[in-house]
Design a protein around this motif. Structure first.
Motif, PDB file in Angstrom:
ATOM      1  N   VAL A  26       0.813  -1.215   0.000  1.00  0.00           N
ATOM      2  CA  VAL A  26       0.000   0.000   0.000  1.00  0.00           C
ATOM      3  C   VAL A  26       0.846   1.264   0.000  1.00  0.00           C
ATOM      4  CG1 VAL A  26      -1.700   1.340   1.319  1.00  0.00           C
ATOM      5  CG2 VAL A  26      -1.985  -1.118   1.070  1.00  0.00           C
ATOM      6  N   ASP A  27       1.872   1.315   0.842  1.00  0.00           N
ATOM      7  CA  ASP A  27       2.678   2.541   0.910  1.00  0.00           C
ATOM      8  C   ASP A  27       3.380   2.822  -0.417  1.00  0.00           C
ATOM      9  OD1 ASP A  27       4.321   0.267   1.380  1.00  0.00           O
ATOM     10  OD2 ASP A  27       5.818   1.494   2.418  1.00  0.00           O
ATOM     11  N   ARG A  28       3.854   1.797  -1.091  1.00  0.00           N
ATOM     12  CA  ARG A  28       4.517   1.994  -2.383  1.00  0.00           C
ATOM     13  C   ARG A  28       3.505   2.320  -3.478  1.00  0.00           C
ATOM     14  NH1 ARG A  28       8.332  -2.971  -2.834  1.00  0.00           N
ATOM     15  NH2 ARG A  28       8.611  -2.188  -4.944  1.00  0.00           N
ATOM     16  N   ALA A  29       2.313   1.744  -3.383  1.00  0.00           N
ATOM     17  CA  ALA A  29       1.267   2.078  -4.357  1.00  0.00           C
ATOM     18  C   ALA A  29       0.868   3.546  -4.206  1.00  0.00           C
ATOM     19  CB  ALA A  29       0.059   1.175  -4.172  1.00  0.00           C
ATOM     20  N   LEU A  30       0.744   4.013  -2.994  1.00  0.00           N
ATOM     21  CA  LEU A  30       0.407   5.420  -2.772  1.00  0.00           C
ATOM     22  C   LEU A  30       1.488   6.339  -3.331  1.00  0.00           C
ATOM     23  CD1 LEU A  30      -1.067   5.273   0.850  1.00  0.00           C
ATOM     24  CD2 LEU A  30      -2.311   5.655  -1.297  1.00  0.00           C
ATOM     25  N   ALA A  31       2.741   5.945  -3.177  1.00  0.00           N
ATOM     26  CA  ALA A  31       3.837   6.753  -3.703  1.00  0.00           C
ATOM     27  C   ALA A  31       3.862   6.736  -5.238  1.00  0.00           C
ATOM     28  CB  ALA A  31       5.174   6.252  -3.151  1.00  0.00           C
ATOM     29  N   ALA A  32       3.448   5.629  -5.844  1.00  0.00           N
ATOM     30  CA  ALA A  32       3.472   5.485  -7.302  1.00  0.00           C
ATOM     31  C   ALA A  32       2.189   5.973  -7.972  1.00  0.00           C
ATOM     32  CB  ALA A  32       3.708   4.018  -7.663  1.00  0.00           C
ATOM     33  N   ALA A  33       1.150   6.218  -7.199  1.00  0.00           N
ATOM     34  CA  ALA A  33      -0.154   6.590  -7.755  1.00  0.00           C
ATOM     35  C   ALA A  33      -0.108   7.815  -8.677  1.00  0.00           C
ATOM     36  CB  ALA A  33      -1.162   6.807  -6.626  1.00  0.00           C
ATOM     37  N   PRO A  34       0.654   8.858  -8.368  1.00  0.00           N
ATOM     38  CA  PRO A  34       0.659  10.018  -9.272  1.00  0.00           C
ATOM     39  C   PRO A  34       1.107   9.677 -10.698  1.00  0.00           C
ATOM     40  CG  PRO A  34       1.540  10.651  -7.139  1.00  0.00           C
ATOM     41  CD  PRO A  34       1.389   9.147  -7.124  1.00  0.00           C
ATOM     42  N   GLY A  35       2.054   8.772 -10.854  1.00  0.00           N
ATOM     43  CA  GLY A  35       2.511   8.389 -12.188  1.00  0.00           C
ATOM     44  C   GLY A  35       1.439   7.657 -12.969  1.00  0.00           C
ATOM     45  N   LEU A  36       0.720   6.788 -12.299  1.00  0.00           N
ATOM     46  CA  LEU A  36      -0.371   6.057 -12.949  1.00  0.00           C
ATOM     47  C   LEU A  36      -1.480   7.031 -13.339  1.00  0.00           C
ATOM     48  CD1 LEU A  36      -0.642   2.689 -12.859  1.00  0.00           C
ATOM     49  CD2 LEU A  36      -2.738   3.370 -11.739  1.00  0.00           C
ATOM     50  N   ARG A  37      -1.797   7.920 -12.436  1.00  0.00           N
ATOM     51  CA  ARG A  37      -2.837   8.914 -12.705  1.00  0.00           C
ATOM     52  C   ARG A  37      -2.433   9.842 -13.850  1.00  0.00           C
ATOM     53  NH1 ARG A  37      -7.266  11.216 -11.318  1.00  0.00           N
ATOM     54  NH2 ARG A  37      -7.507  13.454 -11.126  1.00  0.00           N
TER      55      ARG A  37
END
Length: 101
Positions: A26-37
């Motif tokens: 979860v913590d890494r997904a939250l950090a990577a979310a802006p790139g996916l968005r």
């Protein structure tokens, strides 16, 4: 063996991004979310431009639905004629960033 069709390349990269995204803590997904968005928004913008529609911001529904937004915007972009090999490369770049996240 024949070269893969561009559509197959996009599907393959989407599958790889999806597997990687689902495996992220979860913590890494939250950090990577802006790139996916960002990629989903870019694709939505390119699709709108190709279809002569105004650009609209994708709703921020949180990281739990980002993958779905990316899948939809990829489908829409391919239907609108966005260049497939370039799209596959962009997805590959995103996957690499997810791996580093």
């Amino acid at each position: 063996m024949p070269a893969a069709e561009p559509h197959d390349l996009v599907r393959t990269e989407l599958d790889r991004v999806a597997r990687r995204w689902r495996d992220l803590p979860v913590d890494r997904a939250l950090a990577a979310a802006p790139g996916l968005r960002r990629l989903a928004q870019e694709l939505a913008d390119e699709t709108a431009a190709r279809q002569g529609r105004p650009v609209r911001e994708l709703p921020d529904l949180g990281p739990a639905v980002l993958l779905d937004q990316l899948l939809v915007t990829c489908f829409d972009a391919t239907e609108a004629g966005v260049e497939q090999a370039g799209l596959a490369q962009r997805l590959s770049t995103l996957r690499s960033k997810l791996t580093q996240a």
